[in-house]
Design an enzyme around this catalytic site. Structure first.
Site, PDB file in Angstrom:
ATOM      1  N   SER A 140       0.856  -1.194   0.000  1.00  7.05           N
ATOM      2  CA  SER A 140       0.000   0.000   0.000  1.00  7.05           C
ATOM      3  C   SER A 140       0.888   1.238   0.000  1.00  7.05           C
ATOM      4  CB  SER A 140      -0.872   0.023   1.255  1.00  7.05           C
ATOM      5  OG  SER A 140      -1.484   1.291   1.404  1.00  7.05           O
ATOM      6  N   TYR A 153      -0.919  -0.458  10.323  1.00  9.56           N
ATOM      7  CA  TYR A 153      -1.263  -0.887   8.955  1.00  9.56           C
ATOM      8  C   TYR A 153      -0.137  -0.484   7.997  1.00  9.56           C
ATOM      9  CZ  TYR A 153      -3.606  -1.155   4.446  1.00  9.56           C
ATOM     10  OH  TYR A 153      -3.910  -1.443   3.138  1.00  9.56           O
TER      11      TYR A 153
HETATM   12  N1  LIG Z   1      -8.812  -0.906  -0.667  1.00  8.70           N
HETATM   13  C1  LIG Z   1      -7.794  -0.077  -0.468  1.00  8.70           C
HETATM   14  O1  LIG Z   1      -7.943   1.156  -0.397  1.00  8.70           O
HETATM   15  C2  LIG Z   1      -6.407  -0.650  -0.354  1.00  8.70           C
HETATM   16  C3  LIG Z   1      -5.333   0.242  -0.478  1.00  8.70           C
HETATM   17  C4  LIG Z   1      -4.047  -0.248  -0.367  1.00  8.70           C
HETATM   18  C5  LIG Z   1      -3.837  -1.596  -0.155  1.00  8.70           C
HETATM   19  N2  LIG Z   1      -4.899  -2.445  -0.028  1.00  8.70           N
HETATM   20  C6  LIG Z   1      -4.600  -3.855   0.240  1.00  8.70           C
HETATM   21  O2  LIG Z   1      -5.231  -4.675  -0.716  1.00  8.70           O
HETATM   22  C7  LIG Z   1      -5.479  -5.966  -0.157  1.00  8.70           C
HETATM   23  C8  LIG Z   1      -6.919  -6.348  -0.426  1.00  8.70           C
HETATM   24  O3  LIG Z   1      -7.746  -5.414   0.234  1.00  8.70           O
HETATM   25  P1  LIG Z   1      -9.216  -5.025  -0.229  1.00  8.70           P
HETATM   26  O4  LIG Z   1      -9.268  -3.572  -0.272  1.00  8.70           O
HETATM   27  O5  LIG Z   1      -9.624  -5.836  -1.389  1.00  8.70           O
HETATM   28  O6  LIG Z   1      -9.971  -5.482   1.112  1.00  8.70           O
HETATM   29  P2  LIG Z   1     -11.362  -6.236   1.347  1.00  8.70           P
HETATM   30  O7  LIG Z   1     -12.347  -5.825   0.316  1.00  8.70           O
HETATM   31  O8  LIG Z   1     -11.673  -6.028   2.780  1.00  8.70           O
HETATM   32  O9  LIG Z   1     -10.957  -7.762   1.086  1.00  8.70           O
HETATM   33  C9  LIG Z   1     -10.046  -8.409   1.919  1.00  8.70           C
HETATM   34  C10 LIG Z   1      -9.943  -9.868   1.516  1.00  8.70           C
HETATM   35  O10 LIG Z   1      -9.090 -10.522   2.459  1.00  8.70           O
HETATM   36  C11 LIG Z   1      -9.781 -11.623   3.017  1.00  8.70           C
HETATM   37  N3  LIG Z   1      -9.431 -11.814   4.409  1.00  8.70           N
HETATM   38  C12 LIG Z   1      -9.567 -10.935   5.429  1.00  8.70           C
HETATM   39  N4  LIG Z   1      -9.197 -11.501   6.591  1.00  8.70           N
HETATM   40  C13 LIG Z   1      -8.817 -12.784   6.291  1.00  8.70           C
HETATM   41  C14 LIG Z   1      -8.347 -13.879   7.048  1.00  8.70           C
HETATM   42  N5  LIG Z   1      -8.190 -13.802   8.378  1.00  8.70           N
HETATM   43  N6  LIG Z   1      -8.075 -15.039   6.406  1.00  8.70           N
HETATM   44  C15 LIG Z   1      -8.243 -15.143   5.070  1.00  8.70           C
HETATM   45  N7  LIG Z   1      -8.680 -14.138   4.293  1.00  8.70           N
HETATM   46  C16 LIG Z   1      -8.964 -12.975   4.904  1.00  8.70           C
HETATM   47  C17 LIG Z   1     -11.257 -11.304   2.887  1.00  8.70           C
HETATM   48  O11 LIG Z   1     -12.019 -12.498   2.765  1.00  8.70           O
HETATM   49  P3  LIG Z   1     -12.885 -13.206   3.925  1.00  8.70           P
HETATM   50  O12 LIG Z   1     -13.506 -12.138   4.751  1.00  8.70           O
HETATM   51  O13 LIG Z   1     -13.853 -14.030   3.117  1.00  8.70           O
HETATM   52  O14 LIG Z   1     -11.902 -14.056   4.657  1.00  8.70           O
HETATM   53  C18 LIG Z   1     -11.279 -10.570   1.546  1.00  8.70           C
HETATM   54  O15 LIG Z   1     -11.350 -11.497   0.501  1.00  8.70           O
HETATM   55  C19 LIG Z   1      -5.138  -5.857   1.319  1.00  8.70           C
HETATM   56  O16 LIG Z   1      -3.862  -6.409   1.538  1.00  8.70           O
HETATM   57  C20 LIG Z   1      -5.122  -4.363   1.573  1.00  8.70           C
HETATM   58  O17 LIG Z   1      -4.294  -4.006   2.641  1.00  8.70           O
HETATM   59  C21 LIG Z   1      -6.171  -2.005  -0.131  1.00  8.70           C
END
Ligand SMILES: NC(=O)c1ccc[n+]([C@@H]2O[C@H](COP(=O)([O-])OP(=O)(O)OC[C@H]3O[C@@H](n4cnc5c(N)ncnc54)[C@H](OP(=O)(O)O)[C@@H]3O)[C@@H](O)[C@H]2O)c1
Length: 268
Positions: A140, A153
């Protein structure tokens, strides 16, 4: 023709991981989806099988549970068809460092750092031996910006960037591709988990745009891909400033500003 490598994607039940599953499936790769919510993954898998005609497997795993993590590690170690790993599962916490409980912080590190590292560690020796394979780690921009107030984070994401750069140094010469993807604010459910209303934050990128841009970086074999950054030269200058310091770190003495002689000179 060689079959395309299978792509294992963590956090594939929604958000960025679900779009990676969609895009790699449409490129003809079989997919292994990993997350906790099997209902959601089943719905995505049914859709993708119909649309893309590739094999989609679902593995239910809580990546904060060591037994589950070890099951995924074994699969990554032993299944030679898996040639790409998208280390995407991650979450965020509401509040400041002082407000967050140490148990919550430990779980955050467990998912964003420990599980991601264990999965990379499980697959790296096999990829290194065969001289092929790709690891995509989702970091990120927060990992570059302590000013944003998402301290733990951001620290987990700084770790992801460093780990990816280190793995690139170690595995790149063996033919393994390692990419760190640094999204900025992207419209997914993570903001709910961080206690924020995504609609009140400016400059949010749609998740499809983010993943499509990250895949352009993947196809170019970039080591670090920052989809929202307009001026690539800024990242290159930042990285060049870092590497320019490296020769200076190898010194048998402390720098003059830390030595008694310097202090003495100042007080004269
Ligand atoms: N969205 C943003 O603004 C942003 C910005 C920078 C970086 N990121 C990074 O991008 C990545 C994906 O994030 P996202 O935005 O797509 O978030 P999201 O929509 O909340 O999705 C997170 C995913 O991780 C899974 N997950 C969460 N806890 C888990 C656990 N204990 N075991 C297994 N799976 C787990 C969730 O599935 P389940 O709940 O089904 O387990 C879901 O599929 C993350 O690493 C995040 O830090 C996001």
């Amino acid at each position: 023709m060689q079959p395309k490598p299978t792509v294992l994607i963590t956090g594939a039940s929604t958000g960025i991981g679900a779009v990676y599953a969609d895009r790699f499936a449409r490129r003809g790769h079989p997919i292994v989806m990993v997350a906790r919510d099997t209902e959601r993954m089943r719905a995505i898998a049914a859709h993708l099988r119909a649309e893309a005609g590739v094999e989609i497997e679902i593995l239910k795993a809580d990546l904060n549970d060591l037994v589950d993590v070890k099951r995924i590690e074994a699969r990554l170690r032993d299944d030679p068809s898996i040639g790409i790993v998208v280390n995407n599962a991650g979450t965020a916490l509401p509040g400041t460092f002082s407000e967050q409980s140490s148990d919550d912080v430990t779980r955050l590190i467990g998912l964003n750092v420990t599980a991601l590292t264990r999965l990379a560690s499980a697959v790296a020796p096999r990829f290194g031996r065969t001289g092929q394979g790709a690891i995509i780690n989702i970091g990120s921009v927060v990992g570059l910006a302590p000013e944003l107030g998402m301290t733990v984070y951001g620290a987990t994401k700084a770790f992801v960037l460093f780990l990816s750069q280190g793995l690139h140094v170690e595995l790149g010469p063996k033919g393994v591709y390692v990419q760190a993807v640094l999204p900025s604010g992207t419209r997914t459910e993570i903001w709910q988990h961080a206690g924020r209303d995504v609609n009140t934050i400016e400059g949010m990128m749609d998740v499809e745009k983010l993943v499509d841009a990250a895949l352009v970086g993947f196809d170019k074999r970039e080591t670090v891909t920052i989809p929202p950054l307009p001026d690539l030269a800024q990242w290159q200058q930042y990285d060049a400033a870092r590497t320019a310091m490296l020769p200076g770190f190898r010194q048998s003495r402390a720098a003059a500003r830390y030595t008694a002689m310097h202090e003495g000179m100042k007080t004269q």
